[in-house]
Design a protein around this motif. Structure first.
Motif, short mmCIF file in Angstrom:
data_model
loop_
_atom_site.label_atom_id
_atom_site.label_comp_id
_atom_site.label_asym_id
_atom_site.label_seq_id
_atom_site.Cartn_x
_atom_site.Cartn_y
_atom_site.Cartn_z
N VAL A 1 0.81 -1.38 -0.07
CA VAL A 1 0.15 0.03 -0.09
C VAL A 1 0.79 1.32 -0.03
CG1 VAL A 1 -1.87 1.37 1.27
CG2 VAL A 1 -1.81 -1.01 1.42
N LEU A 2 1.91 1.20 0.68
CA LEU A 2 2.97 2.35 0.78
C LEU A 2 4.35 1.94 1.00
CD1 LEU A 2 2.80 5.62 1.12
CD2 LEU A 2 2.33 5.35 3.36
N ILE A 3 5.19 2.70 0.62
CA ILE A 3 6.71 2.63 0.95
C ILE A 3 7.14 3.79 1.28
CG2 ILE A 3 8.97 1.55 0.29
CD1 ILE A 3 7.68 -0.07 -2.07
N SER A 4 7.51 3.94 2.46
CA SER A 4 8.23 5.66 2.94
C SER A 4 9.25 5.53 3.80
CB SER A 4 6.96 6.27 3.48
OG SER A 4 6.66 5.72 4.77
N ASP B 132 1.84 11.13 5.53
CA ASP B 132 3.30 11.40 6.40
C ASP B 132 4.34 11.39 5.37
OD1 ASP B 132 3.35 8.73 6.02
OD2 ASP B 132 3.20 8.10 8.22
N CYS B 133 4.10 11.10 4.06
CA CYS B 133 5.16 11.07 3.08
C CYS B 133 4.66 11.51 1.80
CB CYS B 133 5.74 9.70 2.91
SG CYS B 133 4.45 8.38 2.63
N LYS C 128 -4.74 2.76 -0.26
CA LYS C 128 -4.54 2.56 -1.40
C LYS C 128 -5.18 3.58 -2.14
CE LYS C 128 -4.91 -2.51 -0.98
NZ LYS C 128 -5.72 -3.68 -0.95
N PRO D 142 -2.12 -2.29 7.67
CA PRO D 142 -2.68 -1.21 7.09
C PRO D 142 -3.32 -0.46 8.19
CG PRO D 142 -3.98 -2.88 6.58
CD PRO D 142 -2.96 -3.62 7.40
N GLU E 116 14.76 11.84 5.97
CA GLU E 116 15.61 11.68 4.84
C GLU E 116 16.68 10.90 4.71
OE1 GLU E 116 14.95 13.17 1.77
OE2 GLU E 116 13.42 14.28 2.42
N MET F 6 11.08 16.62 7.56
CA MET F 6 10.51 16.15 6.28
C MET F 6 8.95 16.59 6.23
SD MET F 6 10.19 12.03 5.58
CE MET F 6 11.53 11.60 4.38
N ILE G 121 4.98 0.60 -4.71
CA ILE G 121 3.71 0.59 -4.17
C ILE G 121 2.48 0.00 -5.34
CG2 ILE G 121 1.37 2.14 -3.95
CD1 ILE G 121 3.68 4.29 -2.80
N GLU H 124 5.03 10.07 -0.91
CA GLU H 124 4.48 9.17 -1.97
C GLU H 124 2.96 9.32 -1.83
OE1 GLU H 124 7.09 8.57 0.27
OE2 GLU H 124 8.57 7.96 -1.03
N GLU H 125 2.57 9.49 -0.43
CA GLU H 125 1.05 9.57 -0.30
C GLU H 125 0.32 10.88 -0.94
OE1 GLU H 125 -0.21 6.66 0.97
OE2 GLU H 125 -2.28 7.24 1.64
N THR I 96 -2.83 7.35 7.43
CA THR I 96 -1.79 7.74 6.46
C THR I 96 -1.33 6.65 5.45
OG1 THR I 96 -0.17 6.84 8.17
CG2 THR I 96 -0.65 9.08 8.18
N ILE I 97 -2.22 5.45 5.53
CA ILE I 97 -1.89 4.27 4.69
C ILE I 97 -2.97 4.04 3.87
CG2 ILE I 97 -1.11 2.15 4.60
CD1 ILE I 97 -0.32 2.52 7.93
N ASP J 19 9.00 19.21 3.68
CA ASP J 19 8.98 18.80 2.30
C ASP J 19 7.84 18.20 2.13
OD1 ASP J 19 11.57 19.35 2.58
OD2 ASP J 19 12.45 17.31 3.06
N LYS K 211 -0.45 10.13 -4.42
CA LYS K 211 -1.61 9.43 -4.50
C LYS K 211 -2.82 10.40 -4.24
CE LYS K 211 -0.28 5.63 -2.00
NZ LYS K 211 -0.56 4.56 -0.82
#
Lengths: 377, 377
Positions: A270-273, B113-114, B95, A323, A277, B155, A345, B116-117, B92-93, B158, B120
């Motif tokens: 579902v997510l990679i984070s 929280d990142c 699909k 999740p 940094e 972070m 993802i 990547e999310e 925060t997770i 960012d 999405k």
């Protein structure tokens, strides 16, 4: 460990969401392996490991008996075609009204570990066979047992004597060496204790006839485990050593060993984070976690093999989490998994060796997520 | 903490088997107390704590907003009468297809929280408001959070900058001080971090407007906890200290604090035994355990008050365990409970403070036992 049949099923059916797929041919092979390794033992499948009706029907048709934890499990075993004389009510903790219901359904074999439970059975299931569970130390097991079940061997003598005097059939002794037990000598130590109970009661004219050697037979996760054949030989040697030519009837109760390696869970990334940094480790969040069926990752006890579509690429350390919004829903953090740095993802991750203790552990609806779906093929 | 209404319900209805009874009047009181203690904060009830429709309908009618963990929880909140603008997708997770479904249902407020999310959400919910969760250390909490959620404040800058550049509304920052947090200064430390993110982004012309202070408000188990009023004052002081007269909008997300003390589980003593003649401690087995709804006893983290019909009699140390054949299903062993020596098999035991994080944690059918029943009165 994902069989071609499982891979074909997933490729063809493309089920949505996380799911378990169990290959019945593996269950059949496991049953035959136990049969062959311990030809003189009756096999009582531990229904709690996976009570899917297809699994119970297959095992019933192969001649298996069933170890049950509740009246609902007794009913499932009966529905699958087992007769009541092939069912053991193996939970040492039973309400008296549940004992009465089991007795009404024809069950005549009950586990106990204290005098209080014997008294319930004498009232609610008169004349039944009882076996007393003896405490073992569980050394060598990956999922060690606490002292929750069983009593010391000296007390087992009192418990079975009491059963005898209340008109029950003091049938034997049981033990459990701890789940996923890879130390073959564990059975030897436990059988020595069992033998001591036989000897003490025989001196009083009470002749036990059965040893229930429980479960604990491992399934292969990340490391190799001894074969059923090796277990069979070690157990036969220990039985011979302690009981000589007064060999008792024996029972085994495989659960994980019967279905663990027959199942694979399909999940999705579902997510990679990262949390900052300069973190080396990535957090990989799957769509299944501790509350969705992977409860046995508790304390990172069981490490399931993970298969990704990027295996073979360069790897880096990953923390694996589920999740839900629960911070306890982390599968592996202390011992991180090396996973491909190319993992993305949406990738599908197969969690192998998940045929046992997954579907029924899943929570009803935690965070609104559905319980784990299962397909038995 | 069992109210007279709960006691009357149990006495009149005599429900069979373990069950949770929740008193809506307590939930109403809790809501009003939060309202009064933090009059300028919007309350988002954490649906995962207990999603019973009666609770959601009551809170919707009182004007509460809802913090949800999944599309299913969003649908429950909508069904209870909340409009989509009162719903936060606080996990925060997520699909990407679930983000799209939430967007279709009208939800416009999302946790991240990142980066990547954020990406999405920019694709699946364009233009929505996002808040970034910042890691806190969780010191002082009974059920501390791991690093599973959030990122370091640097972070978060960012992440929110990226949201802004992708056309999302960089709305604010969230944190969670850890569940059952009794150290009032925890909010002060977290608000200092939140403020640092506001300042850095303001320097770039990105003006955050909201601080989501999460949950963590405790319910009373065995020891007293500060009142909602005390929390309100501590939080107001910390907000004033860090934000002066540029006070942001604020959100709180009580779950346990809203429903924990509103519920009581009724259970039954199935067995009381010892493991050997000279054990001082007794094992008390209840008909509910870790897999039946009391998952938060994991590592003995949460110690629920137990009420028995023999309270007042002489007490002795007890290990408390559940009814399943799983040896991990032990509630309290390292820290034993003093329970009356007169306690008897069949006695009813009330487990107080169990309105939150019980019913939905229950497993589907582990060992054949039904999930926890619930009555909301």
């Amino acid at each position: 460990m994902a069989t071609q049949r499982i891979l074909d099923f997933l490729a063809t059916r493309r089920p949505e969401g996380p799911c378990l797929v169990v290959d019945l041919e593996v269950v059949r092979d496991n049953y035959q392996a136990f049969r062959k390794a311990l030809p003189n033992s009756r096999i009582f499948y531990a229904v709690k490991a996976n009570p899917a009706p297809e699994i119970l029907r297959l095992l019933a048709s192969l001649g298996s008996c069933f170890d049950t934890a509740s009246v609902a499990e007794i009913e499932m075993a009966l529905d699958a075609g087992a007769t009541a004389d092939r069912i053991s009510y193996g939970n040492t903790i039973k309400k008296e009204r549940d004992i009465a219901r089991a007795y009404d359904l024809g069950v005549r074999l009950f586990a106990v570990d204290c005098v209080e439970e014997v008294e319930k059975i004498a009232r609610a299931a008169p004349g039944s066979q009882v076996f007393c569970r003896v405490l073992t130390d569980g050394a060598g097991a990956e999922w060690p047992l606490s002292r929750k079940f069983g009593c010391v061997p000296e007390m087992a003598v009192d418990v079975l004597r009491r059963a005898h005097h209340l008109g029950l059939d003091a049938y034997g002794v049981s033990f459990h060496v701890g789940s996923q037990q890879t130390d073959l000598s564990a059975w030897d130590r436990a059988l020595a204790d069992a033998r001591s109970v036989f000897v003490k009661l025989a001196a009083e004219g009470i002749n036990l006839r059965m040893v229930n050697m429980g479960g604990g037979f491992p399934t292969r996760y990340l490391t190799d485990v001894p074969t059923a054949q090796a277990y069979g030989e070690a157990i036969f040697d220990a039985l011979s050593k302690h009981f000589g030519n007064h060999m008792p009837e024996t029972i085994i109760e495989p659960g994980r060993g019967m279905v663990g390696n027959a199942g694979v869970i399909k999940s999705e990334v579902v997510l990679i984070s990262r949390k900052s940094e300069n973190d080396e480790a990535r957090w990989v969040y799957l769509d299944i976690g501790k509350f969705g069926g992977l409860a046995e990752t508790m304390d990172e006890a069981i490490r399931y093999p993970l298969v990704t579509p990027r295996d073979g690429d360069e790897v880096g350390p990953c923390i694996i989490a589920g999740p839900t919004c629960d911070s306890a829903d982390v599968l592996y953090e202390k011992n991180m998994y090396p996973l491909p740095v190319s993992l993305t993802i949406g990738d599908e991750v197969l969690i192998e060796g998940t045929g046992a203790y997954t579907t029924t552990y899943a929570s009803v609806a935690f965070n609104g997520f559905e319980p784990l779906k299962a397909y038995v093929i």
